[in-house]
Design an enzyme around this catalytic site. Structure first.
Site, PDB file in Angstrom:
ATOM      1  N   ALA A 110     -40.446  34.904  28.073  1.00  0.00           N
ATOM      2  CA  ALA A 110     -39.399  34.307  27.241  1.00  0.00           C
ATOM      3  C   ALA A 110     -38.417  35.370  26.756  1.00  0.00           C
ATOM      4  O   ALA A 110     -38.814  36.493  26.463  1.00  0.00           O
ATOM      5  CB  ALA A 110     -40.032  33.598  26.047  1.00  0.00           C
TER       6      ALA A 110
ATOM      7  N   SER B  61     -49.219  24.260  27.444  1.00  0.00           N
ATOM      8  CA  SER B  61     -50.335  24.927  26.788  1.00  0.00           C
ATOM      9  C   SER B  61     -51.610  24.793  27.595  1.00  0.00           C
ATOM     10  O   SER B  61     -51.829  23.787  28.262  1.00  0.00           O
ATOM     11  CB  SER B  61     -50.567  24.346  25.390  1.00  0.00           C
ATOM     12  OG  SER B  61     -51.704  24.970  24.822  1.00  0.00           O
TER      13      SER B  61
ATOM     14  N   LYS C  87     -44.175  22.838  20.840  1.00  0.00           N
ATOM     15  CA  LYS C  87     -45.109  23.860  21.341  1.00  0.00           C
ATOM     16  C   LYS C  87     -45.272  24.995  20.330  1.00  0.00           C
ATOM     17  O   LYS C  87     -46.369  25.531  20.136  1.00  0.00           O
ATOM     18  CB  LYS C  87     -44.628  24.407  22.694  1.00  0.00           C
ATOM     19  CG  LYS C  87     -45.452  25.579  23.228  1.00  0.00           C
ATOM     20  CD  LYS C  87     -46.899  25.186  23.424  1.00  0.00           C
ATOM     21  CE  LYS C  87     -47.820  26.154  24.104  1.00  0.00           C
ATOM     22  NZ  LYS C  87     -47.729  27.543  23.934  1.00  0.00           N
TER      23      LYS C  87
ATOM     24  N   HIS D 209     -47.544  23.782  17.752  1.00  0.00           N
ATOM     25  CA  HIS D 209     -48.884  23.813  18.359  1.00  0.00           C
ATOM     26  C   HIS D 209     -49.483  25.210  18.193  1.00  0.00           C
ATOM     27  O   HIS D 209     -50.631  25.373  17.786  1.00  0.00           O
ATOM     28  CB  HIS D 209     -48.801  23.426  19.842  1.00  0.00           C
ATOM     29  CG  HIS D 209     -50.016  23.798  20.637  1.00  0.00           C
ATOM     30  ND1 HIS D 209     -50.285  25.090  21.034  1.00  0.00           N
ATOM     31  CD2 HIS D 209     -51.045  23.049  21.092  1.00  0.00           C
ATOM     32  CE1 HIS D 209     -51.427  25.131  21.699  1.00  0.00           C
ATOM     33  NE2 HIS D 209     -51.909  23.898  21.750  1.00  0.00           N
ATOM     34  N   ASN D 210     -48.694  26.225  18.509  1.00  0.00           N
ATOM     35  CA  ASN D 210     -49.194  27.595  18.407  1.00  0.00           C
ATOM     36  C   ASN D 210     -49.469  27.997  16.961  1.00  0.00           C
ATOM     37  O   ASN D 210     -50.442  28.689  16.684  1.00  0.00           O
ATOM     38  CB  ASN D 210     -48.205  28.578  19.045  1.00  0.00           C
ATOM     39  CG  ASN D 210     -48.346  28.620  20.554  1.00  0.00           C
ATOM     40  OD1 ASN D 210     -48.736  27.629  21.166  1.00  0.00           O
ATOM     41  ND2 ASN D 210     -48.020  29.737  21.156  1.00  0.00           N
TER      42      ASN D 210
ATOM     43  N   GLU E  13     -52.604  26.544  16.142  1.00  0.00           N
ATOM     44  CA  GLU E  13     -53.613  27.360  16.851  1.00  0.00           C
ATOM     45  C   GLU E  13     -53.987  28.586  15.996  1.00  0.00           C
ATOM     46  O   GLU E  13     -55.171  28.905  15.831  1.00  0.00           O
ATOM     47  CB  GLU E  13     -53.013  27.783  18.199  1.00  0.00           C
ATOM     48  CG  GLU E  13     -53.798  28.784  19.015  1.00  0.00           C
ATOM     49  CD  GLU E  13     -53.010  29.203  20.281  1.00  0.00           C
ATOM     50  OE1 GLU E  13     -52.574  28.326  21.031  1.00  0.00           O
ATOM     51  OE2 GLU E  13     -52.831  30.424  20.494  1.00  0.00           O
TER      52      GLU E  13
END
Ligand code: 6PG
Length: 478
Positions: free
Chosen positions: A78, A130, A184, A187-188, A191
């Site tokens: 990225a 993911s 996402k 989400h991380n 996490e």
């Protein structure tokens, strides 16, 4: 060159390579390209038999091998590398083609790129993927953004290669421009919170019981057959039981205690601050990593700071283990509740209209935070799509209330015994804050008005007021 490939992947490091193999294994003709041809060649040599690959040395041939509308998946690091690949692709593409960025891009970059490509008649799909290397090959959770139109032709392909839970794909359209990468990112962040909570639970069991890593591993194994069942609990049990071959010691005991990060947790916290959403679980988890890596401070602290703590003697082992399990579950619900609040706030701010229940559904399989408990979140949003607080859903209210005495015991005993539990403690503080009838924020407002005439509102009537603190203390309506 016949334009016969249904999808293409450029960037064949392990994630791109595995995604390309996953497409091929599902019967798609896959164009493959990499900056250096050696990686493309090794993919063909080692996995060429798995399906129909069309390798190209040049970007021009790669693009020419794709059927229209072309679907190009970029899987590079990225940042600048993504822009470089887009710049190389642009002159080769035509109206209606779809460029998919499957890396962990920062969502403002995705918004910018989508706008630039849309201006040229191209679709840009920033998509979260993911599940690590394993997931990319055997079924990840996929979170695509971009236009709905692009999803019509791209969606079925992504759904086909995604993980499935009860036959349902772990992939759905998330929302316009940066929505996929945003989801996402959260989400991380979740996490990070999940991992920190698990680490704190491990530490509590270690300090409270004096248990070995292997013994704690067994406890996590048992937990994995209940409400906590998840990928992260499962791998924790496995890691804790792993023995280091070189020393014969528990593996976890020989690993340096400084956690690193690539930045998605930090982005989540920065955005939480921008939107004013208290994502304290994610923030504490991110700061806990930062504290672990603050070596000079830790050395100074370890040398100079007294504990003034008791010696932890747990009288009833089983009761304590159950307390930690319940506290972990409750804290985890808080972290998710906060993360879903952040998605709701961003969705409103950026006009994305993200369906939170659908996000929980596509996180049930394939991704790092996959867990049994996500079914419960989907059900909660099915009951009320506009739910203002996940914690206040009837199922979670009950589940957390059930563990509340245990949660309070664990957090208070950890404090008494000098064991740091930033995520457990801050989650409980959030719980007590969000359920409070009245908060001391009233005093903050009074202080702000005192020193800066920042004004306040009253509980008994509408309007905005200021008190003449340094004068006669009369109140004026501002
Ligand atoms: C995933 C993971 C992945 C992430 C790593 C590293 O969903 O597959 O979230 O995308 O990059 O877990 O994260 P940190 O290096 O920041 O811990």
């Amino acid at each position: 060159m016949t334009a016969r490939a249904q999808i293409g992947v450029t960037g064949l490091a392990v994630m791109g390579r595995n995604l390309a193999r996953n497409f091929a294994r599902h019967g798609y003709t896959v164009a493959v390209h990499n900056r250096s041809y050696a990686k493309t060649q090794s993919l063909i040599d080692e996995a060429g038999h798995e399906g129909d690959f069309v390798p190209s040395e040049s970007m021009a041939d790669f693009v020419a091998s794709l059927a229209r509308p072309r679907k190009v998946v970029i899987m590079v690091k990225a940042g600048a590398a993504t822009d470089a690949v887009i710049d190389e692709l642009l002159p080769l593409l035509e109206t209606g083609d779809i460029v998919v960025d499957a890396g962990n891009a920062h969502f403002p970059d995705t918004i910018r790129r989508e706008e630039a490509l849309a201006a040229r008649g191209l679709h840009f799909v920033g998509t979260g993927v993911s599940g690590g290397e394993e997931g990319a090959l055997n079924g990840p959770s996929i979170m695509p953004g971009g236009t709905r139109e692009s999803y019509e032709s791209l969606g079925p392909i992504l759904e086909a290669i995604s993980a499935k839970v009860d036959g349902t794909p772990c992939c759905t359209y998330v929302g316009p421009n940066g929505a996929g990468h945003f989801v996402k990112m959260v989400h991380n962040g979740i996490e990070y919170a999940d991992m920190q909570l698990i680490a704190e639970a491990y530490d509590l069991l270690k300090q409270g019981l004096g248990a070995s890593a292997a013994e704690i591993g067994e406890i996590f194994s048992e937990w994995n057959s209940g409400d906590l069942e998840s990928f992260l609990i499962e791998i924790t049990a496995d890691v804790l039981q792993h023995v280091d071959a070189a020393t014969g010691q528990a593996f976890v005991d020989i690993v340096l205690d400084q956690a690193e990060q690539k930045g998605t947790g930090r982005w989540t916290v920065q955005n939480g601050l921008d939107l004013g959403v208290p994502i304290t679980g994610i923030a504490e988890a991110t700061f806990a990593r930062a504290l672990s890596g603050s070596v000079p401070q830790r050395e100074a602290g370890a040398a100079a700071l007294p504990a003034a703590a008791g010696t932890w003697e747990v009288a009833d082992r089983d009761a304590f283990v159950e307390d930690v399990r319940l506290a972990l579950y409750a804290s985890k619900v808080v972290a998710y509740s906060q993360g879903f609040d952040q998605i709701a706030a961003a969705s409103a701010e950026y006009g994305w209209d993200v369906d939170r229940g659908a996000m929980a559904r596509i996180w049930r399989g394939g991704c790092i935070i996959r867990a049994r408990f996500l079914n419960r979140i989907t059900e909660a949003y099915e009951r009320d799509a506009a739910l203002p607080l996940l914690l206040a859903d009837e199922y979670f209210t009950g589940a957390v209330a059930n563990g509340l005495p245990a949660w309070r015991r664990v957090v208070s005993r950890a404090a008494l015994n000098g064991v740091p539990t930033p995520a457990f403690s801050s989650s409980l503080a959030y719980y007590d804050g969000v359920r409070a009838q009245r908060l001391p924020a009233a005093l903050i407002q009074a202080q702000r008005d005192f020193f800066g005439a920042h004004t306040y509102r009253r509980t008994d009537r509408d309007g905005v007021f200021h008190t003449e603190w340094s004068g006669d203390r009369t109140e004026q309506e501002a």
